[in-house]
Design a protein around this motif. Structure first.
Motif, PDB file in Angstrom:
ATOM      1  N   ALA A 101       0.839  -1.202   0.000  1.00  0.00           N
ATOM      2  CA  ALA A 101       0.000   0.000   0.000  1.00  0.00           C
ATOM      3  C   ALA A 101       0.875   1.253   0.000  1.00  0.00           C
ATOM      4  N   LEU A 102       0.514   2.211  -0.835  1.00  0.00           N
ATOM      5  CA  LEU A 102       1.222   3.481  -0.844  1.00  0.00           C
ATOM      6  C   LEU A 102       0.861   4.282   0.398  1.00  0.00           C
ATOM      7  N   GLU A 103       1.818   5.032   0.912  1.00  0.00           N
ATOM      8  CA  GLU A 103       1.575   5.890   2.065  1.00  0.00           C
ATOM      9  C   GLU A 103       0.568   6.982   1.691  1.00  0.00           C
ATOM     10  N   GLN A 106       2.008   9.891  -0.235  1.00  0.00           N
ATOM     11  CA  GLN A 106       2.322   9.565  -1.626  1.00  0.00           C
ATOM     12  C   GLN A 106       1.060   9.638  -2.485  1.00  0.00           C
ATOM     13  N   LEU A 107      -0.025   9.062  -2.004  1.00  0.00           N
ATOM     14  CA  LEU A 107      -1.284   9.103  -2.742  1.00  0.00           C
ATOM     15  C   LEU A 107      -1.744  10.541  -2.962  1.00  0.00           C
ATOM     16  N   ILE A 110       0.506  12.184  -5.792  1.00  0.00           N
ATOM     17  CA  ILE A 110       0.493  11.673  -7.162  1.00  0.00           C
ATOM     18  C   ILE A 110      -0.851  11.824  -7.869  1.00  0.00           C
ATOM     19  N   LYS A 141      -5.427   3.119  -4.854  1.00  0.00           N
ATOM     20  CA  LYS A 141      -4.291   3.094  -5.770  1.00  0.00           C
ATOM     21  C   LYS A 141      -4.487   4.169  -6.835  1.00  0.00           C
ATOM     22  N   GLN A 145      -0.012   3.033 -13.209  1.00  0.00           N
ATOM     23  CA  GLN A 145       0.962   2.215 -12.478  1.00  0.00           C
ATOM     24  C   GLN A 145       2.212   3.016 -12.192  1.00  0.00           C
ATOM     25  N   ILE A 146       2.727   2.931 -10.963  1.00  0.00           N
ATOM     26  CA  ILE A 146       3.968   3.599 -10.596  1.00  0.00           C
ATOM     27  C   ILE A 146       5.117   2.630 -10.782  1.00  0.00           C
TER      28      ILE A 146
END
Length: 147
Positions: A101-103, A106-107, A110, A141, A145-146
């Motif tokens: 999971a992204l922090e 970060q979400l 982005i 998410k 895609q990262i």
């Protein structure tokens, strides 16, 4: 090495975790009428899980971390409908340091022009004699895609 060789023999479709949601919706579709209608599907439990909605147009407006582990999310649709933006709160339990999971920060950074994809269960929260819509967030998410 033996494990890697063994895994290569298994088709990728079996090795990957499938997406797990029941219906793709807009944040604008999440309302009390839908939450009330879901009650006709009860009782929920083994063999009858609560439906998971994939929200494809959610923007993260703010978040707060609770007890270093949980996250309270605030989402907006950022699309004007009837002269207002739809906003909705959500909660994720045990989200911080969850594998893959992204922090939250970060979400937040982005999502610039692309909304986030949020998989969540719609819930009605009763607090101090009032009813609130709340998302029980399973996964968040980005649309892309990262690397």
């Amino acid at each position: 090495e033996r494990l890697n060789n063994y895994l290569q023999e298994i088709p990728e479709i079996i090795r990957t975790k499938p997406e797990n949601f029941d219906l793709e919706v807009s944040l604008n579709d999440m309302n009390f009428e839908l939450a009330d209608a879901l009650r006709y599907m009860e009782p929920f439990g083994n063999g009858n899980p609560m439906p998971i909605f994939r929200i494809h147009d959610a923007y993260l407006t703010s978040f707060s971390i609770l007890k270093d582990l949980h996250v309270r999310w605030n989402f907006s649709s950022k699309t004007k409908k009837n002269n207002f933006y739809k906003s909705l709160n959500g909660i994720s339990f045990n989200y911080i340091n969850k594998w893959g999971a992204l922090e939250p920060e970060q979400l937040y950074q982005i999502q610039d022009q692309n909304p986030l994809i949020v998989d969540a269960i719609l819930n009605i929260n009763h607090f101090n004699g009032k009813k609130y819509l709340q998302l029980m967030v399973q996964q968040i998410k980005p649309q892309f895609q990262i690397n």
